[in-house]
Design a protein around this motif. Structure first.
Motif, mmCIF file in Angstrom:
data_model
loop_
_atom_site.group_PDB
_atom_site.id
_atom_site.type_symbol
_atom_site.label_atom_id
_atom_site.label_comp_id
_atom_site.label_asym_id
_atom_site.label_seq_id
_atom_site.Cartn_x
_atom_site.Cartn_y
_atom_site.Cartn_z
ATOM 1 N N PHE B 241 -38.937 25.567 33.502
ATOM 2 C CA PHE B 241 -39.018 24.160 33.114
ATOM 3 C C PHE B 241 -39.976 24.041 31.948
ATOM 4 C CE2 PHE B 241 -38.398 24.034 37.739
ATOM 5 C CZ PHE B 241 -37.207 23.346 37.784
ATOM 6 N N CYS B 242 -39.738 23.051 31.115
ATOM 7 C CA CYS B 242 -40.629 22.879 29.982
ATOM 8 C C CYS B 242 -41.068 21.435 29.868
ATOM 9 C CB CYS B 242 -39.921 23.258 28.683
ATOM 10 S SG CYS B 242 -39.472 24.975 28.604
ATOM 11 N N ILE B 243 -42.254 21.259 29.317
ATOM 12 C CA ILE B 243 -42.723 19.944 28.938
ATOM 13 C C ILE B 243 -42.890 19.967 27.426
ATOM 14 C CG2 ILE B 243 -44.589 18.285 29.151
ATOM 15 C CD1 ILE B 243 -45.114 19.288 31.882
ATOM 16 N N GLY B 244 -42.424 18.910 26.794
ATOM 17 C CA GLY B 244 -42.462 18.903 25.342
ATOM 18 C C GLY B 244 -43.143 17.669 24.795
ATOM 19 N N THR B 245 -43.378 17.677 23.513
ATOM 20 C CA THR B 245 -43.946 16.517 22.855
ATOM 21 C C THR B 245 -43.181 16.228 21.567
ATOM 22 O OG1 THR B 245 -45.926 15.590 21.835
ATOM 23 C CG2 THR B 245 -45.648 17.954 21.649
ATOM 24 N N ILE B 246 -43.153 14.963 21.182
ATOM 25 C CA ILE B 246 -42.627 14.655 19.852
ATOM 26 C C ILE B 246 -43.694 13.894 19.062
ATOM 27 C CG2 ILE B 246 -40.186 14.663 20.435
ATOM 28 C CD1 ILE B 246 -40.334 11.600 20.525
ATOM 29 N N LYS B 247 -44.946 13.995 19.569
ATOM 30 C CA LYS B 247 -46.025 13.258 18.942
ATOM 31 C C LYS B 247 -46.778 14.180 17.994
ATOM 32 C CE LYS B 247 -49.177 9.790 20.830
ATOM 33 N NZ LYS B 247 -49.849 9.435 22.073
ATOM 34 N N ASP B 248 -46.153 14.565 16.948
ATOM 35 C CA ASP B 248 -46.816 15.420 15.980
ATOM 36 C C ASP B 248 -46.025 15.335 14.679
ATOM 37 O OD1 ASP B 248 -48.649 17.158 14.969
ATOM 38 O OD2 ASP B 248 -48.443 18.624 16.583
ATOM 39 N N ASP B 249 -46.613 15.880 13.634
ATOM 40 C CA ASP B 249 -45.928 15.807 12.351
ATOM 41 C C ASP B 249 -44.573 16.501 12.399
ATOM 42 O OD1 ASP B 249 -48.157 14.590 11.519
ATOM 43 O OD2 ASP B 249 -48.991 16.340 10.477
ATOM 44 N N PHE B 250 -43.627 15.895 11.777
ATOM 45 C CA PHE B 250 -42.291 16.463 11.602
ATOM 46 C C PHE B 250 -41.543 16.661 12.918
ATOM 47 C CE2 PHE B 250 -44.799 18.009 7.973
ATOM 48 C CZ PHE B 250 -44.101 17.378 6.960
ATOM 49 N N LEU B 251 -41.970 15.977 13.945
ATOM 50 C CA LEU B 251 -41.206 16.032 15.189
ATOM 51 C C LEU B 251 -40.546 14.679 15.389
ATOM 52 C CD1 LEU B 251 -43.724 17.794 17.584
ATOM 53 C CD2 LEU B 251 -41.959 18.815 16.182
ATOM 54 N N GLY B 252 -39.517 14.655 16.198
ATOM 55 C CA GLY B 252 -38.865 13.387 16.515
ATOM 56 C C GLY B 252 -37.366 13.468 16.325
ATOM 57 N N VAL B 253 -36.765 12.298 16.150
ATOM 58 C CA VAL B 253 -35.308 12.223 16.110
ATOM 59 C C VAL B 253 -34.761 12.851 14.835
ATOM 60 C CG1 VAL B 253 -33.349 10.657 16.161
ATOM 61 C CG2 VAL B 253 -35.414 10.108 17.433
ATOM 62 N N ILE B 254 -33.740 13.661 14.994
ATOM 63 C CA ILE B 254 -33.050 14.207 13.824
ATOM 64 C C ILE B 254 -31.850 13.326 13.523
ATOM 65 C CG2 ILE B 254 -32.130 16.271 12.773
ATOM 66 C CD1 ILE B 254 -33.019 17.723 15.358
ATOM 67 N N SER B 255 -31.102 13.023 14.591
ATOM 68 C CA SER B 255 -29.973 12.127 14.379
ATOM 69 C C SER B 255 -29.705 11.417 15.693
ATOM 70 C CB SER B 255 -28.739 12.918 13.978
ATOM 71 O OG SER B 255 -28.225 13.583 15.104
ATOM 72 N N ASP B 256 -29.262 10.182 15.637
ATOM 73 C CA ASP B 256 -28.864 9.563 16.888
ATOM 74 C C ASP B 256 -27.364 9.369 16.885
ATOM 75 O OD1 ASP B 256 -28.227 6.758 16.129
ATOM 76 O OD2 ASP B 256 -30.315 6.791 15.452
ATOM 77 N N PRO B 257 -26.790 9.315 18.078
ATOM 78 C CA PRO B 257 -25.339 9.378 18.177
ATOM 79 C C PRO B 257 -24.644 8.246 17.423
ATOM 80 C CG PRO B 257 -26.324 8.764 20.272
ATOM 81 C CD PRO B 257 -27.425 9.174 19.384
ATOM 82 N N GLY B 258 -25.329 7.121 17.289
ATOM 83 C CA GLY B 258 -24.710 5.992 16.605
ATOM 84 C C GLY B 258 -24.394 6.269 15.149
ATOM 85 N N THR B 259 -25.250 7.051 14.500
ATOM 86 C CA THR B 259 -25.051 7.242 13.069
ATOM 87 C C THR B 259 -24.195 8.454 12.738
ATOM 88 O OG1 THR B 259 -27.086 8.500 12.979
ATOM 89 C CG2 THR B 259 -27.243 6.167 12.439
ATOM 90 N N THR B 260 -24.163 9.452 13.648
ATOM 91 C CA THR B 260 -23.447 10.673 13.289
ATOM 92 C C THR B 260 -21.982 10.648 13.700
ATOM 93 O OG1 THR B 260 -24.316 11.646 15.300
ATOM 94 C CG2 THR B 260 -25.374 12.264 13.228
ATOM 95 N N SER B 261 -21.694 10.020 14.836
ATOM 96 C CA SER B 261 -20.306 10.107 15.267
ATOM 97 C C SER B 261 -19.683 8.738 15.413
ATOM 98 C CB SER B 261 -20.205 10.844 16.594
ATOM 99 O OG SER B 261 -20.993 10.193 17.568
#
Lengths: 137, 261
Positions: B241-261
């Motif tokens: 199991f892993c715990i992750g973070t997106i609270k750092d530089d250059f982390l976060g959303v790359i694409s959301d389903p609404g815009t790509t498909s």
């Protein structure tokens, strides 16, 4: 099996076997798994039943996140900076394809401190070359 | 209500952990082996007559690497070189083979049994075995006393998936709730707590629960692709199991389903 169970709790660092192991970029894994899947397809009618869930999920994942689709491009990336880039770094860069030097350093801090001392210019050149490979694949 | 919390656990606030427990996530967070951080977290939950839920959570330090662990949790910085999660690696396994398989195609039998036994399994040490790519060598068989089974040491190459902490990778969001979200990267599940989501992102409930920035420009929902950093792994014999973070530089959303498909 019992040996593995005893060892895992103390696992703190990357094990010896991983230091020696070759790491793979997502696109390489995608090629390998695709190949394997085709083989299975030839052997049986319903290959999806043959493969494990781990295989299936990994295949989906690497397909979704492969930066380079073309086998030639994959090879170019793999061969590109062989002389002066640690292969782990190469894999990280190949997977994440950072666009700027700052981004690359944030992704892999060790890019600057790996003894060879990549300076910003060298990193930028590397990133440029990689994005060129992607563009012309 | 008794809550003892040691300061170096502050990314998970008391409130957060309580909520997690109420919702049954205690198993996920509380029974985690935080050994990679150098401390272990012990939590007990019990009911008493006057308080609905009473909890004690404490952390026992004293293992090695506490300061590193603290650094890692507090700043989200990796202290080990990130590896890459897919590896091509040589492993060895002792295969037991029934005497009825002996004959011309012994080797094929051995290989197909190996694939059946090993592919798709997960060991804490090597991670998930995704696919066997080749056999390096098959050693001399040894007849087991009494059974007639023969054990062959088999060396094989395989692709394994092994996440390490400090590693940055891309993942697909599979579930969003007010405690955070789960994302999948291949066979592994990664939990990102809402404390490790940037502060300007708010939880929105509804059909499609999501985390959205106040101006609505960035949205994390099911099927979004995010880039995250693994800050903790819990590895046991058969699962990771892993715990992750997106609270750092250059982390976060790359694409959301609404815009790509």
């Amino acid at each position: 099996m019992s040996g593995e169970e005893e060892e895992n709790a103390a696992e703190l660092k990357i094990g010896d076997e991983f230091l020696k192991a070759k790491c793979l970029m997502n696109c390489e894994v995608s090629l390998i798994l695709d190949h394997k899947y085709e083989q299975l397809q030839q052997m049986s009618e319903d290959p999806m039943n043959q493969v494990s869930q781990v295989f299936e999920k990994s295949l989906q994942y690497v397909k979704r996140f492969s930066r380079y689709k073309n086998p030639d491009a994959v090879r170019q990336v793999r061969e590109y900076p062989r002389s002066h880039l640690h292969q782990n770094l190469l894999c990280v860069l190949g997977n994440l394809c950072p666009e700027t030097v700052e981004e690359a350093i944030a992704m892999v801090p060790s890019i600057k401190s790996r003894g060879r001392g990549h300076d910003d210019e060298a990193i930028e050149k590397m990133l440029n070359d990689m994005s060129l490979i992607k563009k012309f694949e | 209500m008794t809550i003892t919390f040691t300061p170096f656990l502050y990314p998970f606030s008391n409130d957060f952990d309580l909520t997690m427990m109420k919702l049954g996530f205690c198993g996920f967070l509380m029974n985690q082996n935080f050994e990679p951080y150098g401390f272990s977290l012990i939590a007990t939950i019990f009911r008493s007559h006057d308080q609905p839920t009473c909890c004690t959570a404490g952390a026992s330090a004293g293992c090695r690497g506490l300061s590193e662990g603290r650094l890692c949790l507090a700043a989200g910085r990796p202290y080990s070189t990130p590896g890459k999660m897919f590896f091509h690696i040589v492993l060895e396994r002792n295969m037991q083979l029934h005497p009825r398989h002996f004959g011309r195609d012994l080797r094929e039998k051995l290989v197909s049994k190996l694939m059946k036994d090993v592919e798709g399994t997960c060991s804490g040490r090597h991670g998930f075995v995704v696919a066997i790519t080749g056999i390096e060598n098959v050693g001399k068989g040894l007849i087991r006393d009494g059974t007639g089974f023969v054990t062959f040491p088999v060396k094989y190459q395989c692709v394994v998936f092994r996440p390490f902490k400090g590693e940055i990778l891309e993942a697909v969001v599979s579930m969003v709730n007010k405690m955070g979200f789960f994302a999948e990267a291949g066979p592994v599940q990664i939990f990102v707590s809402n404390h490790l989501i940037p502060d300007d992102m708010e939880f929105q409930s509804g059909d499609m629960p999501n985390y959205t920035t106040s101006d609505g420009s960035v949205k994390i929902q099911k099927e979004s692709e995010v880039r995250l950093k693994i800050i903790g792994t819990r590895v046991d014999a058969t699962e990771i199991f892993c715990i992750g973070t997106i609270k750092d530089d250059f982390l976060g959303v790359i694409s959301d389903p609404g815009t790509t498909s």
